[in-house]
Design a protein around this motif. Structure first.
Motif, short mmCIF file in Angstrom:
data_model
loop_
_atom_site.label_atom_id
_atom_site.label_comp_id
_atom_site.label_asym_id
_atom_site.label_seq_id
_atom_site.Cartn_x
_atom_site.Cartn_y
_atom_site.Cartn_z
N GLY A 70 0.84 -1.19 0.00
CA GLY A 70 0.00 0.00 0.00
C GLY A 70 0.88 1.24 0.00
O GLY A 70 1.93 1.28 0.63
N TYR A 93 -9.52 8.03 -2.26
CA TYR A 93 -9.51 6.62 -2.61
C TYR A 93 -8.48 6.36 -3.71
O TYR A 93 -8.35 7.13 -4.66
N ALA A 94 -7.78 5.26 -3.59
CA ALA A 94 -6.90 4.81 -4.67
C ALA A 94 -7.76 4.20 -5.77
O ALA A 94 -8.90 3.80 -5.56
N ALA A 100 -3.46 0.65 -2.19
CA ALA A 100 -4.23 1.43 -1.22
C ALA A 100 -3.42 2.64 -0.77
O ALA A 100 -2.19 2.59 -0.65
N ASN A 101 -4.10 3.76 -0.53
CA ASN A 101 -3.46 4.95 0.02
C ASN A 101 -3.41 4.81 1.55
O ASN A 101 -4.45 4.84 2.22
N ALA A 135 -9.09 2.98 -0.27
CA ALA A 135 -8.87 2.09 -1.41
C ALA A 135 -10.19 1.75 -2.08
O ALA A 135 -11.27 2.03 -1.56
N ARG A 136 -10.08 1.15 -3.24
CA ARG A 136 -11.21 0.51 -3.92
C ARG A 136 -10.90 -0.98 -4.01
O ARG A 136 -9.74 -1.37 -4.12
N ARG A 266 -15.81 0.92 -2.21
CA ARG A 266 -14.79 1.80 -1.66
C ARG A 266 -14.56 1.47 -0.19
O ARG A 266 -15.51 1.17 0.54
N TYR A 296 -7.18 -4.28 6.87
CA TYR A 296 -7.66 -3.90 5.53
C TYR A 296 -7.61 -5.10 4.59
O TYR A 296 -8.58 -5.41 3.88
#
Length: 312
Positions: A70, A93-94, A100-101, A135-136, A266, A296
């Motif tokens: 991430g 959101y990434a 992932a951010n 993230a998505r 999301r 996550y």
């Protein structure tokens, strides 16, 4: 839930305080030495803070992640973290195919009395550690499938994370199970999606690899076909040996899952340890990142021990 290893503590005392290694009691499986260790650690906690503050920045700098991890990103600090509560989230959101951010926030950005976003419902100000992930992820079943996954508390057992102390993948959650109430020992089967109604408060018990057994409260804030929001916090004291490290409510997390399309959701999470948490134990920034990343990954269906970790 971040806890620094005892060996790190021993090494820090040797190198910075000049205490001889022979004076530091090593843990064994015997109960008497275990109790003696706790008393020794209690005394050391009185002398270590002055050294720790100078050491913290050098010892726990986040390493740049490898390409598959991430992304640890930079965000304008004055904006602060912002969950998706009627506004665009911070960090954003990434993309679906992007990493992932992941953002670990610094107390120096906000001061000691940072005020949480109103939609979290967190009344206390400040934090010791604060991590957000945006993230998505692909997911085709209805929201009921996600609710069943969230309610499957027993599936948390065996979750792994990268230990920055031991430099290896280790089991984060040794055991986990749903409870019928807020008291320990009232074990039951996993929660069903039908039980996880909006406004519902549920309890579960979780055994952490270092801080041991603790009871958690899970509150279902929203539950619809397009949006799931729930928060979790500890309701019992968490201890390292006999030392309280996290008092009730010191460890809080909140999760926002929003449907974007028929096959994409999301994900946004915000996790903090309170400002009154034991800073010696809970101040490991890299460990906090890796533990948040582990949850996550579990939530969105990524192997929790997949290389590389979020932070080394």
């Amino acid at each position: 839930m971040s806890v620094r290893g005892f060996d790190d503590l021993r090494q820090l005392l040797i190198t910075r305080l000049g205490i001889q290694a022979a004076m530091i009691i090593v843990r064994t499986k015997n109960e008497l030495p275990r109790f003696r260790d706790a008393l020794t650690l209690s005394v050391l906690l009185l002398v270590l803070p002055a050294v720790y503050s100078a050491q913290e920045a050098d010892r726990f700098q986040l390493s740049p992640p490898a390409p598959q991890a991430g992304r640890l990103i930079d965000v304008e600090p004055q904006l602060g973290p912002q969950p998706p509560c009627g506004t665009e989230p911070i960090p954003p959101y990434a993309g679906l195919d992007d990493l992932a951010n992941v953002k670990s926030w610094s107390k120096s950005d906000f001061g000691r009395d940072w005020k949480p976003p109103a939609c979290t419902g967190w009344a206390e100000v400040g934090f010791t550690t604060l991590v957000t992930i945006a993230a998505r992820f692909p997911h085709t079943p209805e929201a009921g499938g996600l609710l069943r996954h969230i309610g499957a508390i027993s599936e948390l057992a065996g979750m792994r994370y990268w230990s920055t102390t031991h430099k290896q993948w280790r089991t984060l959650i040794v055991d986990a199970y749903a409870l019928t109430g807020s008291q320990s020992g009232q074990r039951r089967e996993d929660f069903t999606s039908d039980e996880m109604k909006e406004g519902k408060v549920l309890y579960f018990e979780q055994v952490d690899n270092l801080s041991g057994k603790a009871i958690y409260r899970m509150h279902i804030v929203e539950a619809s076909a397009r949006r799931l929001v729930f928060d979790v916090e500890n309701v019992s004291t968490m201890r390292y040996f006999l030392i309280p490290i996290l008092h009730p409510g010191d460890l809080q997390s909140m999760y926002f899952l929003d449907r974007e399309s028929d096959s994409v959701w999301r994900y946004y999470s915000i996790v903090r340890t309170g400002k009154n948490a034991n800073g010696l134990i809970a101040g490991n920034e890299s460990s906090s990142v890796n533990r948040a990343v582990a949850f996550y990954r579990h939530m969105v269906g990524i192997p929790t021990a997949q290389e590389p970790p979020g932070a080394r």
